[in-house]
Design a protein around this motif. Structure first.
Motif, short mmCIF file in Angstrom:
data_model
loop_
_atom_site.label_atom_id
_atom_site.label_comp_id
_atom_site.label_asym_id
_atom_site.label_seq_id
_atom_site.Cartn_x
_atom_site.Cartn_y
_atom_site.Cartn_z
N VAL A 6 27.70 62.82 53.69
CA VAL A 6 28.82 62.03 53.19
C VAL A 6 29.86 61.88 54.28
CG1 VAL A 6 28.49 62.81 50.83
CG2 VAL A 6 30.00 64.09 52.34
N THR A 53 30.69 65.77 44.33
CA THR A 53 30.27 64.80 45.35
C THR A 53 30.66 65.37 46.70
OG1 THR A 53 32.30 63.51 45.65
CG2 THR A 53 30.91 62.93 43.75
N TYR A 55 32.64 64.22 48.78
CA TYR A 55 34.03 63.96 49.15
C TYR A 55 35.01 64.43 48.07
CZ TYR A 55 32.54 59.77 46.56
OH TYR A 55 32.00 58.91 45.63
N TRP A 56 34.56 65.25 47.13
CA TRP A 56 35.43 65.76 46.08
C TRP A 56 35.85 67.20 46.30
CZ3 TRP A 56 33.67 63.84 40.55
CH2 TRP A 56 33.99 62.47 40.42
N THR A 76 36.17 64.68 37.81
CA THR A 76 36.32 63.23 37.70
C THR A 76 37.76 62.85 37.43
OG1 THR A 76 34.06 62.99 36.89
CG2 THR A 76 35.56 61.17 36.48
N THR A 84 41.65 60.35 45.22
CA THR A 84 40.54 60.64 46.12
C THR A 84 39.62 59.43 46.21
OG1 THR A 84 40.65 62.97 45.50
CG2 THR A 84 38.61 62.22 46.55
N HIS A 85 39.14 59.14 47.42
CA HIS A 85 38.21 58.02 47.64
C HIS A 85 37.00 58.56 48.40
CE1 HIS A 85 39.89 58.00 51.71
NE2 HIS A 85 41.08 58.05 51.14
N THR A 86 36.12 57.66 48.82
CA THR A 86 34.89 58.12 49.47
C THR A 86 35.15 58.79 50.81
OG1 THR A 86 34.55 55.90 50.39
CG2 THR A 86 33.42 56.43 48.32
N GLY A 87 36.33 58.63 51.36
CA GLY A 87 36.71 59.34 52.57
C GLY A 87 37.37 60.67 52.32
#
Length: 207
Positions: A6, A53, A55-56, A76, A84-87
């Motif tokens: 990720v 995930t 990135y979490w 979630t 929070t985003h995918t980065g």
């Protein structure tokens, strides 16, 4: 254990990747921990979870900290509240805001100096002792380069991450970490305080 590749947090190059274990469907029980001076241990009870995930880590570390106060939110929900985003989660202040919204208490401590000053280290230790003794966990935003990493981290990568400080030992001057990444199965483990202090700059922590 299956691994997910990720992106790291937005503050690092987009081409850098980090491997983290895939989350289990159910929260994992916190493993037993051992120390040479158990009578000096000060440890919070928390509900540990592996991040769901790659990135979490921010939401998972925040969730662990909230559970010490009897607050249980899904990763979630917390990811949405943290922005929070995918980065990843961009700044420790976002964590402070969410923690404070649920239980008050928290403020952001920046540690821009690398290595940290003695004053910053003294404040970090004081915050850990105060928070844990008062029933609050600390969330730390860390940067772990090759050669200075917690146990199990990929040794050829710089890891940008969030984890939770859930205890300390005032004889050994060590700290107990609940790490949602679970690198190589390392979930709850002791670090020396000096190593923790070296991992946080140039980021910060919520205390």
């Amino acid at each position: 254990m299956r691994l997910l590749a990720v992106p790291l947090a937005a503050a690092v190059a987009a081409t850098t990747m980090v491997l983290v274990p895939a989350a289990t469907a159910e929260p994992l029980p916190a493993p037993a921990v051992a120390n040479a001076h158990p009578a000096a241990d000060h440890i919070l009870e928390v509900d540990y979870q592996v991040q769901e995930t790659g990135y979490w880590c921010g939401p998972a570390a925040t969730r662990i900290a909230l559970s010490a106060r009897g607050v249980y939110r899904s990763q979630t929900d917390l990811a949405a509240e943290l922005g929070t985003h995918t980065g990843g989660t961009d700044w420790i202040g976002q964590v402070t805001g969410v923690l404070g919204g649920y239980v008050g208490w928290y403020e952001t401590r920046e540690m821009p100096n690398d290595p940290p000053t003695q004053e910053q280290k003294d404040l970090l230790w004081s915050d850990i002792v105060r928070d844990v003794d008062s029933g609050y966990a600390i969330v730390a935003n860390i940067v772990a380069p090759p050669g200075n990493q917690p146990p199990g981290y990929p040794p050829d990568q710089t890891i940008y991450h969030y984890f939770t400080v859930i205890g300390y030992n005032d004889v050994d001057r060590t700290v107990l970490i609940a790490d949602p990444a679970s690198f190589s199965g390392n979930q709850i483990y002791w670090l020396t305080f000096d190593q923790l202090a070296s991992l946080i700059p140039p980021k910060g922590y919520s205390a």
